[in-house]
Scaffold this motif. Structure first.
Motif, PDB file in Angstrom:
ATOM      1  N   ARG A  84       0.835  -1.209   0.000  1.00  0.00           N
ATOM      2  CA  ARG A  84       0.000   0.000   0.000  1.00  0.00           C
ATOM      3  C   ARG A  84       0.864   1.251   0.000  1.00  0.00           C
ATOM      4  O   ARG A  84       1.770   1.389   0.804  1.00  0.00           O
ATOM      5  N   LYS A  85       0.549   2.158  -0.895  1.00  0.00           N
ATOM      6  CA  LYS A  85       1.256   3.436  -1.002  1.00  0.00           C
ATOM      7  C   LYS A  85       0.226   4.547  -1.114  1.00  0.00           C
ATOM      8  O   LYS A  85      -0.826   4.384  -1.719  1.00  0.00           O
ATOM      9  N   SER A  86       0.580   5.686  -0.578  1.00  0.00           N
ATOM     10  CA  SER A  86      -0.301   6.848  -0.690  1.00  0.00           C
ATOM     11  C   SER A  86      -0.077   7.519  -2.042  1.00  0.00           C
ATOM     12  O   SER A  86       0.930   7.275  -2.724  1.00  0.00           O
ATOM     13  N   GLU A  87      -0.988   8.387  -2.403  1.00  0.00           N
ATOM     14  CA  GLU A  87      -0.838   9.149  -3.640  1.00  0.00           C
ATOM     15  C   GLU A  87       0.439   9.978  -3.596  1.00  0.00           C
ATOM     16  O   GLU A  87       1.167  10.064  -4.576  1.00  0.00           O
ATOM     17  N   ALA A  88       0.742  10.559  -2.442  1.00  0.00           N
ATOM     18  CA  ALA A  88       1.953  11.385  -2.292  1.00  0.00           C
ATOM     19  C   ALA A  88       3.220  10.557  -2.508  1.00  0.00           C
ATOM     20  O   ALA A  88       4.169  11.021  -3.145  1.00  0.00           O
ATOM     21  N   GLU A  89       3.235   9.333  -2.016  1.00  0.00           N
ATOM     22  CA  GLU A  89       4.416   8.478  -2.200  1.00  0.00           C
ATOM     23  C   GLU A  89       4.619   8.139  -3.672  1.00  0.00           C
ATOM     24  O   GLU A  89       5.747   8.150  -4.170  1.00  0.00           O
ATOM     25  N   LEU A  90       3.534   7.859  -4.365  1.00  0.00           N
ATOM     26  CA  LEU A  90       3.644   7.546  -5.790  1.00  0.00           C
ATOM     27  C   LEU A  90       4.009   8.777  -6.604  1.00  0.00           C
ATOM     28  O   LEU A  90       4.795   8.701  -7.550  1.00  0.00           O
ATOM     29  N   GLU A  91       3.462   9.910  -6.230  1.00  0.00           N
ATOM     30  CA  GLU A  91       3.821  11.164  -6.920  1.00  0.00           C
ATOM     31  C   GLU A  91       5.309  11.449  -6.765  1.00  0.00           C
ATOM     32  O   GLU A  91       5.958  11.911  -7.697  1.00  0.00           O
ATOM     33  N   ASP A  92       5.858  11.172  -5.592  1.00  0.00           N
ATOM     34  CA  ASP A  92       7.286  11.381  -5.352  1.00  0.00           C
ATOM     35  C   ASP A  92       8.111  10.546  -6.322  1.00  0.00           C
ATOM     36  O   ASP A  92       9.099  11.032  -6.882  1.00  0.00           O
ATOM     37  N   MET A  93       7.709   9.305  -6.560  1.00  0.00           N
ATOM     38  CA  MET A  93       8.412   8.458  -7.519  1.00  0.00           C
ATOM     39  C   MET A  93       8.375   9.094  -8.907  1.00  0.00           C
ATOM     40  O   MET A  93       9.400   9.160  -9.598  1.00  0.00           O
ATOM     41  N   ILE A  94       7.199   9.539  -9.315  1.00  0.00           N
ATOM     42  CA  ILE A  94       7.028  10.101 -10.653  1.00  0.00           C
ATOM     43  C   ILE A  94       7.839  11.377 -10.813  1.00  0.00           C
ATOM     44  O   ILE A  94       8.557  11.547 -11.803  1.00  0.00           O
ATOM     45  N   VAL A  95       7.748  12.267  -9.852  1.00  0.00           N
ATOM     46  CA  VAL A  95       8.432  13.562  -9.924  1.00  0.00           C
ATOM     47  C   VAL A  95       9.942  13.389 -10.040  1.00  0.00           C
ATOM     48  O   VAL A  95      10.614  14.120 -10.768  1.00  0.00           O
ATOM     49  N   ARG A  96      10.482  12.412  -9.368  1.00  0.00           N
ATOM     50  CA  ARG A  96      11.933  12.183  -9.432  1.00  0.00           C
ATOM     51  C   ARG A  96      12.402  11.787 -10.827  1.00  0.00           C
ATOM     52  O   ARG A  96      13.565  11.982 -11.160  1.00  0.00           O
ATOM     53  N   ALA A  97      11.502  11.244 -11.636  1.00  0.00           N
ATOM     54  CA  ALA A  97      11.871  10.818 -12.985  1.00  0.00           C
ATOM     55  C   ALA A  97      11.600  11.879 -14.044  1.00  0.00           C
ATOM     56  O   ALA A  97      12.009  11.717 -15.193  1.00  0.00           O
ATOM     57  N   LEU A  98      10.912  12.943 -13.689  1.00  0.00           N
ATOM     58  CA  LEU A  98      10.584  13.977 -14.679  1.00  0.00           C
ATOM     59  C   LEU A  98      11.769  14.861 -14.997  1.00  0.00           C
ATOM     60  O   LEU A  98      12.654  15.062 -14.266  1.00  0.00           O
TER      61      LEU A  98
END
Length: 98
Positions: A84-98
């Protein structure tokens, strides 16, 4: 429709969300994926991958737990998280790759 193997090779960051339809978190994860898709439209791809009917995907991507989130860019795995991951945790993953 492109297969996940083709999608992860693209230059845009792709968060592949590996799920199993019978998993109790599937409904919550589906909602989370839809939220992230609309938020990062054009900047990153978020793809649900239901491997219920394809055991080869589970082996190929070494899925041991559901859900598993793998962030790819140009075919390379950049990050991996499970459970289980929060939306914020998943957003952090995405933002690091942008």
């Amino acid at each position: 429709m492109k297969k996940i193997d083709e999608i992860v090779k693209e230059s845009i960051p792709t968060l592949a969300v590996f799920m199993h339809a019978g998993n109790q978190d599937a409904v919550e994860v589906k909602h989370l994926v839809e939220e992230l898709k609309s938020k990062y439209d054009g900047k990153a791809r978020i793809e649900r991958v239901d491997d219920s009917f394809d055991g080869e995907l589970k082996l190929k991507y070494k899925i041991r737990e559901y859900p598993t989130y793998i962030l790819f860019k140009e075919g390379q795995e950049l990050m991996r998280e499970s459970g289980r991951k929060s939306e914020a945790e998943l957003e952090d993953m995405i933002v690091r790759a942008l």
